[in-house]
Structures are given as structure tokens and as C-alpha cells.
Design an enzyme around this catalytic site. Structure first.
Site, PDB file in Angstrom:
ATOM      1  N   ASP A  15     -23.458   3.169  10.927  1.00  0.00           N
ATOM      2  CA  ASP A  15     -22.936   2.095  10.098  1.00  0.00           C
ATOM      3  C   ASP A  15     -24.078   1.095   9.876  1.00  0.00           C
ATOM      4  OD1 ASP A  15     -20.923   0.268   8.944  1.00  0.00           O
ATOM      5  OD2 ASP A  15     -21.243  -0.865  10.788  1.00  0.00           O
ATOM      6  N   ASP A  17     -23.673  -2.778   8.546  1.00  0.00           N
ATOM      7  CA  ASP A  17     -23.369  -4.156   8.917  1.00  0.00           C
ATOM      8  C   ASP A  17     -22.944  -4.266  10.375  1.00  0.00           C
ATOM      9  OD1 ASP A  17     -23.840  -5.408   6.401  1.00  0.00           O
ATOM     10  OD2 ASP A  17     -21.927  -4.642   5.668  1.00  0.00           O
TER      11      ASP A  17
END
Length: 263
Positions: A15, A17
């Protein structure tokens, strides 16, 4: 079972963020790809006001440990569709995105650049899977010199008109609970893993656990979870989904150590 002795790192799925990027920067919450736009002086005041309202409404639902994923999905779709429609009203240009990123507080976790350099040198395919805004996160990766040829980004990308202004988004919506093979379509990332055995997956939410859905079997997947906030409330669910849980850790030390051991 993760194969340690003689193992290699054939693939990394991460991922963006608050996973590749820091949750805290100088004691304050770091900016996500959405946050970079939310806090930019280049965006109109009405956008910031509306975006903050949407965040206060929907973020508590995203991290609510008492709700099932199925219950959350309609709310997440509404949130993303609302914010996308809002951005479309703001005449965002290609040129402005680079300036937004340059003036932002977003930083990669300490040690990320070194780990990404090793992965690039070893030819390890890296999939950055984000429900954020691909145009912005690509500029972040370029800013810190980690957008190398082995990195594939799958995210929500802007659609521009002939004048270079954002008028919508390309393709199907990617939100935090559909980050899997179905959202990649034409990517050849998973096909690169057919002859390999180990995957490192990194995320900061329960939805990120699904990013490995579509990886050819059999595979050994080591799931590393960054538990950034609401620690007591979310710990039990994280323990069910991740193999390693890092609490309030602003570094990439654990993943980097594993990569260096196997590289």
C-alpha cells in the site's frame, strides 16, 4: 510457511499512504495522496471544506472494528465517488500536481529509499497498490527517487481534457476493499510471480490484506501491518490478518532487514 534459508524475495506488494509513507512527520500526521491535495493552497477553499466533511463522515466507518467489510463497502464507494466529483469541479492541472507534491509534508518511512534500491538492483517486481490518487503518488515516488522500472503503480488516475485539466477519473474505482487482482486488469504483475515462491505484503488497513488475492498458488506470503492509530481498538483484527504488526513505527526497518537477508 515462509521459506527462510535459501529463499528469495520474488515480489513485494505494498500500500502507499501510511505504509510506504510516514504516519507522523515532525510530530504531526503526514499527508496522504488525498491530503496533499486537501492541504494545498492551489485548491479552492470550498474543496478543503467539503473534503474535510467527507473525511469526518467516512473515515470512522473505514476503521470501525465492529463493522464487516461488506457493510463498509457501500460507504467507501460513496466517499470516493463524492471526493472524485468534488475534485472534478476544481480545474486541477497536470502542472499543479507537481507543485502540490513539492510543497507537501509527505515523507517515505525511514529506510524506504534503501530498501527500494536493493529491490531494483535485484530485479524484484514491486506493486504499489493504492486507493489514493495515482497522479499524485507517482510524483511522490519520483521526488524520492524510488519510481524505478521494477515498480508498478495501480491506483485511481485522473482523466484530462485537451487543455490539461482534470475532468474525471480513468477506469473503474479502486477503493480500500477491492485492492486485488480484479482491480488490476491488464497488469502483468501477478504473472511475473508464477515461478517464484515468496511475497512480502505491506499495508496499514484490513483491506490491504486482500492485495495478494490473485497471486498464483502456492505462494508464501508474509504480511506486515503498520498499525498507526486506534491501536487498542484495531489490534485484535490486525492480529488475525497480519503476521507481523508494527505499532507507531515510522521506519521500514523490519521489511528492509528481511529484504537484505534474502537478497
Amino acid at each position: 510457511m515462509w521459506r527462510g534459508r535459501g529463499a528469495t524475495v520474488p515480489g513485494v506488494i505494498a500500500d502507499f499512504d501510511m505504509t510506504l509513507t510516514k504516519y507522523k512527520v515532525d510530530g504531526r500526521k503526514g499527508e496522504t495522496s488525498f491530503g496533499i491535495m486537501d492541504n494545498s493552497d492551489l485548491m479552492p477553499a470550498f474543496y478543503r471544506d467539503e473534503a474535510n466533511k467527507l473525511f469526518r463522515t467516512f473515515y470512522p466507518i473505514e476503521i470501525d472494528p465492529t463493522m464487516s467489510e461488506e457493510e463498509k463497502i457501500p460507504h467507501m464507494i460513496k466517499w470516493y465517488e463524492s471526493i472524485h466529483a468534488l475534485i472534478s469541479k476544481c480545474r486541477v492541472s497536470k502542472d499543479s500536481i507537481k507543485h502540490m507534491v513539492a510543497s507537501s509534508s509527505t515523507r517515505l518511512r525511514d529506510g524506504t529509499e534503501g530498501m527500494m534500491q536493493v529491490l531494483n538492483e535485484k530485479g524484484v517486481p514491486v506493486l504499489v497498490f493504492s486507493a489514493g490518487m495515482g497522479d499524485i503518488l507517482e510524483h511522490v515516488l519520483m521526488r524520492f527517487g524510488v519510481y524505478t522500472p521494477n515498480v508498478k503503480v495501480v491506483s485511481n488516475y485522473f482523466k484530462y481534457n485537451e487543455e490539461g485539466y482534470m475532468v474525471g477519473f480513468q477506469g473503474d474505482l479502486i477503493h480500500m476493499f477491492n485492492k486485488n487482482e480484479n482491480a488490476i486488469h491488464s497488469s502483468d504483475y501477478f504473472s511475473q510471480l508464477t515461478s517464484r515462491s515468496n511475497i512480502i505484503l505491506m499495508g496499514d488497513s484490513l483491506g490491504d490484506i486482500n492485495m495478494a488475492v490473485g497471486v498464483p498458488q502456492p505462494h508464501n506470503i508474509l504480511r506486515i501491518g503498520f498499525l498507526n492509530d486506534k491501536v487498542e481498538e484495531r489490534m485484535e483484527s490486525f492480529m488475525q490478518g497480519y503476521d507481523i504488526i508494527l505499532i507507531n513505527d515510522q521506519t521500514m526497518d523490519v521489511a528492509s532487514t528481511i529484504v537484505n537477508m534474502l537478497a
